[in-house]
Motif scaffolding. Structure first.
Motif, PDB file in Angstrom:
ATOM      1  N   PHE A   1     -15.010   8.606  -2.096  1.00  0.00           N
ATOM      2  CA  PHE A   1     -15.379   7.233  -1.794  1.00  0.00           C
ATOM      3  C   PHE A   1     -16.678   7.131  -0.990  1.00  0.00           C
ATOM      4  O   PHE A   1     -17.425   6.159  -1.135  1.00  0.00           O
ATOM      5  CB  PHE A   1     -14.230   6.537  -1.053  1.00  0.00           C
ATOM      6  CG  PHE A   1     -14.052   6.963   0.368  1.00  0.00           C
ATOM      7  CD1 PHE A   1     -14.606   6.228   1.403  1.00  0.00           C
ATOM      8  CD2 PHE A   1     -13.325   8.110   0.691  1.00  0.00           C
ATOM      9  CE1 PHE A   1     -14.434   6.608   2.723  1.00  0.00           C
ATOM     10  CE2 PHE A   1     -13.157   8.495   2.003  1.00  0.00           C
ATOM     11  CZ  PHE A   1     -13.713   7.744   3.035  1.00  0.00           C
TER      12      PHE A   1
ATOM     13  N   TRP B   1     -12.057  -2.578   0.159  1.00  0.00           N
ATOM     14  CA  TRP B   1     -13.344  -2.255  -0.454  1.00  0.00           C
ATOM     15  C   TRP B   1     -13.262  -0.819  -0.950  1.00  0.00           C
ATOM     16  O   TRP B   1     -12.170  -0.272  -1.126  1.00  0.00           O
ATOM     17  CB  TRP B   1     -14.468  -2.469   0.563  1.00  0.00           C
ATOM     18  CG  TRP B   1     -15.857  -2.358  -0.013  1.00  0.00           C
ATOM     19  CD1 TRP B   1     -16.338  -2.993  -1.112  1.00  0.00           C
ATOM     20  CD2 TRP B   1     -16.910  -1.539   0.489  1.00  0.00           C
ATOM     21  NE1 TRP B   1     -17.639  -2.638  -1.343  1.00  0.00           N
ATOM     22  CE2 TRP B   1     -18.021  -1.750  -0.362  1.00  0.00           C
ATOM     23  CE3 TRP B   1     -17.045  -0.661   1.566  1.00  0.00           C
ATOM     24  CZ2 TRP B   1     -19.242  -1.099  -0.168  1.00  0.00           C
ATOM     25  CZ3 TRP B   1     -18.252  -0.044   1.761  1.00  0.00           C
ATOM     26  CH2 TRP B   1     -19.345  -0.251   0.900  1.00  0.00           C
ATOM     27  N   ILE B   2     -14.412  -0.208  -1.181  1.00  0.00           N
ATOM     28  CA  ILE B   2     -14.424   1.184  -1.636  1.00  0.00           C
ATOM     29  C   ILE B   2     -13.904   2.057  -0.502  1.00  0.00           C
ATOM     30  O   ILE B   2     -14.521   2.161   0.563  1.00  0.00           O
ATOM     31  CB  ILE B   2     -15.836   1.610  -2.050  1.00  0.00           C
ATOM     32  CG1 ILE B   2     -16.327   0.740  -3.211  1.00  0.00           C
ATOM     33  CG2 ILE B   2     -15.867   3.082  -2.436  1.00  0.00           C
ATOM     34  CD1 ILE B   2     -17.766   1.013  -3.617  1.00  0.00           C
TER      35      ILE B   2
ATOM     36  N   GLY C   1     -11.778  -6.554  -2.972  1.00  0.00           N
ATOM     37  CA  GLY C   1     -12.781  -5.497  -3.107  1.00  0.00           C
ATOM     38  C   GLY C   1     -13.809  -5.810  -4.185  1.00  0.00           C
ATOM     39  O   GLY C   1     -15.004  -5.536  -4.018  1.00  0.00           O
TER      40      GLY C   1
ATOM     41  N   GLN D   1     -17.824  -6.335  -3.349  1.00  0.00           N
ATOM     42  CA  GLN D   1     -18.835  -5.520  -4.007  1.00  0.00           C
ATOM     43  C   GLN D   1     -19.815  -6.391  -4.806  1.00  0.00           C
ATOM     44  O   GLN D   1     -21.008  -6.104  -4.873  1.00  0.00           O
ATOM     45  CB  GLN D   1     -18.164  -4.507  -4.941  1.00  0.00           C
ATOM     46  CG  GLN D   1     -19.122  -3.605  -5.697  1.00  0.00           C
ATOM     47  CD  GLN D   1     -20.014  -2.774  -4.791  1.00  0.00           C
ATOM     48  OE1 GLN D   1     -19.591  -2.367  -3.699  1.00  0.00           O
ATOM     49  NE2 GLN D   1     -21.242  -2.515  -5.226  1.00  0.00           N
TER      50      GLN D   1
ATOM     51  N   LEU E   1     -11.444   2.353  -7.099  1.00  0.00           N
ATOM     52  CA  LEU E   1     -12.046   2.652  -5.800  1.00  0.00           C
ATOM     53  C   LEU E   1     -11.693   1.628  -4.726  1.00  0.00           C
ATOM     54  O   LEU E   1     -11.969   1.871  -3.551  1.00  0.00           O
ATOM     55  CB  LEU E   1     -13.573   2.709  -5.941  1.00  0.00           C
ATOM     56  CG  LEU E   1     -14.151   3.809  -6.834  1.00  0.00           C
ATOM     57  CD1 LEU E   1     -15.665   3.682  -6.918  1.00  0.00           C
ATOM     58  CD2 LEU E   1     -13.759   5.195  -6.330  1.00  0.00           C
ATOM     59  N   PHE E   2     -11.118   0.498  -5.091  1.00  0.00           N
ATOM     60  CA  PHE E   2     -10.850  -0.557  -4.108  1.00  0.00           C
ATOM     61  C   PHE E   2      -9.488  -0.344  -3.452  1.00  0.00           C
ATOM     62  O   PHE E   2      -8.439  -0.497  -4.087  1.00  0.00           O
ATOM     63  CB  PHE E   2     -10.908  -1.926  -4.784  1.00  0.00           C
ATOM     64  CG  PHE E   2     -12.259  -2.271  -5.351  1.00  0.00           C
ATOM     65  CD1 PHE E   2     -13.412  -2.089  -4.600  1.00  0.00           C
ATOM     66  CD2 PHE E   2     -12.382  -2.777  -6.637  1.00  0.00           C
ATOM     67  CE1 PHE E   2     -14.662  -2.400  -5.120  1.00  0.00           C
ATOM     68  CE2 PHE E   2     -13.615  -3.106  -7.151  1.00  0.00           C
ATOM     69  CZ  PHE E   2     -14.766  -2.910  -6.400  1.00  0.00           C
TER      70      PHE E   2
ATOM     71  N   SER F   1      -9.707  -0.499   3.590  1.00  0.00           N
ATOM     72  CA  SER F   1     -10.758   0.125   4.418  1.00  0.00           C
ATOM     73  C   SER F   1     -10.679  -0.367   5.862  1.00  0.00           C
ATOM     74  O   SER F   1     -11.684  -0.388   6.569  1.00  0.00           O
ATOM     75  CB  SER F   1     -12.145  -0.185   3.834  1.00  0.00           C
ATOM     76  OG  SER F   1     -12.400  -1.570   3.856  1.00  0.00           O
TER      77      SER F   1
ATOM     78  N   ALA G   1     -16.549   0.077 -10.158  1.00  0.00           N
ATOM     79  CA  ALA G   1     -15.659   0.500  -9.070  1.00  0.00           C
ATOM     80  C   ALA G   1     -14.210   0.143  -9.361  1.00  0.00           C
ATOM     81  O   ALA G   1     -13.292   0.923  -9.034  1.00  0.00           O
ATOM     82  CB  ALA G   1     -16.103  -0.165  -7.765  1.00  0.00           C
TER      83      ALA G   1
ATOM     84  N   TYR H   1     -19.532   7.105  -3.454  1.00  0.00           N
ATOM     85  CA  TYR H   1     -19.626   5.849  -4.198  1.00  0.00           C
ATOM     86  C   TYR H   1     -20.088   4.695  -3.296  1.00  0.00           C
ATOM     87  O   TYR H   1     -20.731   3.760  -3.775  1.00  0.00           O
ATOM     88  CB  TYR H   1     -18.282   5.515  -4.839  1.00  0.00           C
ATOM     89  CG  TYR H   1     -17.970   6.371  -6.041  1.00  0.00           C
ATOM     90  CD1 TYR H   1     -18.716   6.242  -7.218  1.00  0.00           C
ATOM     91  CD2 TYR H   1     -16.939   7.311  -6.011  1.00  0.00           C
ATOM     92  CE1 TYR H   1     -18.435   7.028  -8.323  1.00  0.00           C
ATOM     93  CE2 TYR H   1     -16.658   8.092  -7.115  1.00  0.00           C
ATOM     94  CZ  TYR H   1     -17.414   7.948  -8.268  1.00  0.00           C
ATOM     95  OH  TYR H   1     -17.135   8.732  -9.366  1.00  0.00           O
ATOM     96  N   ARG H   2     -19.777   4.754  -2.029  1.00  0.00           N
ATOM     97  CA  ARG H   2     -20.286   3.718  -1.126  1.00  0.00           C
ATOM     98  C   ARG H   2     -21.812   3.709  -1.098  1.00  0.00           C
ATOM     99  O   ARG H   2     -22.441   2.648  -1.131  1.00  0.00           O
ATOM    100  CB  ARG H   2     -19.740   3.928   0.278  1.00  0.00           C
ATOM    101  CG  ARG H   2     -18.309   3.455   0.476  1.00  0.00           C
ATOM    102  CD  ARG H   2     -17.846   3.677   1.902  1.00  0.00           C
ATOM    103  NE  ARG H   2     -16.516   3.097   2.118  1.00  0.00           N
ATOM    104  CZ  ARG H   2     -15.853   3.150   3.272  1.00  0.00           C
ATOM    105  NH1 ARG H   2     -16.414   3.770   4.320  1.00  0.00           N
ATOM    106  NH2 ARG H   2     -14.658   2.595   3.394  1.00  0.00           N
TER     107      ARG H   2
ATOM    108  N   SER I   1     -19.319  -3.733  -9.440  1.00  0.00           N
ATOM    109  CA  SER I   1     -17.947  -4.190  -9.174  1.00  0.00           C
ATOM    110  C   SER I   1     -17.007  -3.765 -10.296  1.00  0.00           C
ATOM    111  O   SER I   1     -15.890  -3.269 -10.052  1.00  0.00           O
ATOM    112  CB  SER I   1     -17.916  -5.714  -9.025  1.00  0.00           C
ATOM    113  OG  SER I   1     -18.655  -6.124  -7.906  1.00  0.00           O
TER     114      SER I   1
END
Length: 323
Positions: free
Chosen positions: A106, A95-96, A26, A30, A86-87, A90, A81, A109-110, A78
């Protein structure tokens, strides 16, 4: 790496990782936000040099910002996050994403860390390249660029190359990020992504470096093709000249080897005494036997016609572009 770094206890296909591998994947996904911002820095550089006429001294003064801003956006988001945890999984990669305990905002934040800055850079690149291309075309039409190019076709070719390269530069960004953005919009509104859209998402987004590579080598590849075509034309001209030279040598050789008919008649008269006696006893005023003219002139004209025909054929080959 796909789904490999995702924790294997999530049940995702081919998941073989853990929380640490998920965090690492993640983080670097990012960090790829540096790429579109470096494209923005590059398009800004083109605009400053081509349109505004900045010299290297002025460019050097802002070069630190052209490098610093992309690195700050990519690595800064990065780190932020990662600190906000946040990782997560997905589905396609880590990822987030939503935490198992809560959704941790989330979706917000994306768009705050990724898609918002991303499309800011894409729109900035589009505006910069459009402005630069418009300036180049307007300046060339006024005659300030390419004044030595008196050939109209070459001027049109230069304009065409400028437009195509600018479109390729910006088009690579749209190709890489359009399906990804649409997928996230559909997911945020409906809760799922259609399978065909997922396929296009997965095929285009990871290839952003490859699209940039194609844009980079495109002018060099086109230059290579033009050089190959030019060399082939030169080879055809050389071969045509060589053929003409061989015809001339053949003509000279045939002229040297062909016996002189008059000379042959005189020599035969010397060898036959009866002919000499006959000539002595006859009237001196009688006309001498005529000697027929040599065919050399006709043969030379035929060979010259053949030579000119070869030259004309070579010129036609080049003019018609059959090479």
């Amino acid at each position: 790496l796909g789904t490999w770094p995702i924790p294997k206890d999530t049940g995702t296909y081919l998941a073989s990782g853990n929380a640490a591998t998920c965090m690492a994947q993640g983080f670097w996904i990012q960090a790829s936000m540096t790429v579109p911002f470096y494209n923005l820095s590059l398009s800004t550089y083109y605009l400053l040099v081509v349109k505004l006429g900045w010299k290297q001294r002025r460019i050097s003064a802002i070069e630190k910002y052209l490098h610093g801003i992309p690195l700050l956006v990519g690595l800064g988001t990065s780190v932020a996050a990662a600190c906000l945890d946040l990782f997560h999984n997905s589905n396609l990669w880590c990822w987030i994403a939503a935490n198992e305990a809560n959704d941790n905002n989330f979706q917000l934040y994306r768009w705050l860390f990724a898609y918002g800055p991303l499309w800011f850079s894409i729109i900035g690149c589009t505006v910069s390249m459009a402005s630069m291309t418009r300036h180049v075309l307007a300046t060339q039409r006024s005659g300030n660029i390419g004044s030595s190019l008196n050939n109209t076709d070459r001027k049109k070719s230069l304009r065409k190359q400028t437009v195509h390269q600018a479109l390729s530069f910006v088009g690579a960004m749209y190709l890489a990020w359009t399906f990804a953005t649409v997928s996230r919009i559909v997911q945020a509104t409906t809760g799922s992504i259609p399978y065909p859209l997922i396929v296009m998402f997965v095929l285009t987004l990871p290839g952003q470096g490859f699209w940039n590579f194609l844009v980079y080598i495109r002018p060099r590849y086109l230059r290579y093709l033009r050089n190959q075509k030019k060399n082939k034309k030169q080879d055809i001209v050389k071969e045509g000249g060589k053929g003409v030279g061989q015809d001339k040598k053949k003509e000279e050789k045939e002229g040297r080897n062909k016996p002189d008919k008059k000379k042959g008649d005189d020599s035969s008269s010397d060898r036959d005494p009866s002919i000499q006696v006959g000539i002595t006893n006859t009237d001196v005023s009688a006309p001498k036997p005529s000697i027929e003219p040599s065919d050399n002139n006709d043969e030379e004209s035929q060979d010259n016609g053949k030579t000119h025909k070869t030259e004309r054929s070579t010129i036609n080959i080049i003019d018609e572009g059959s090479c």
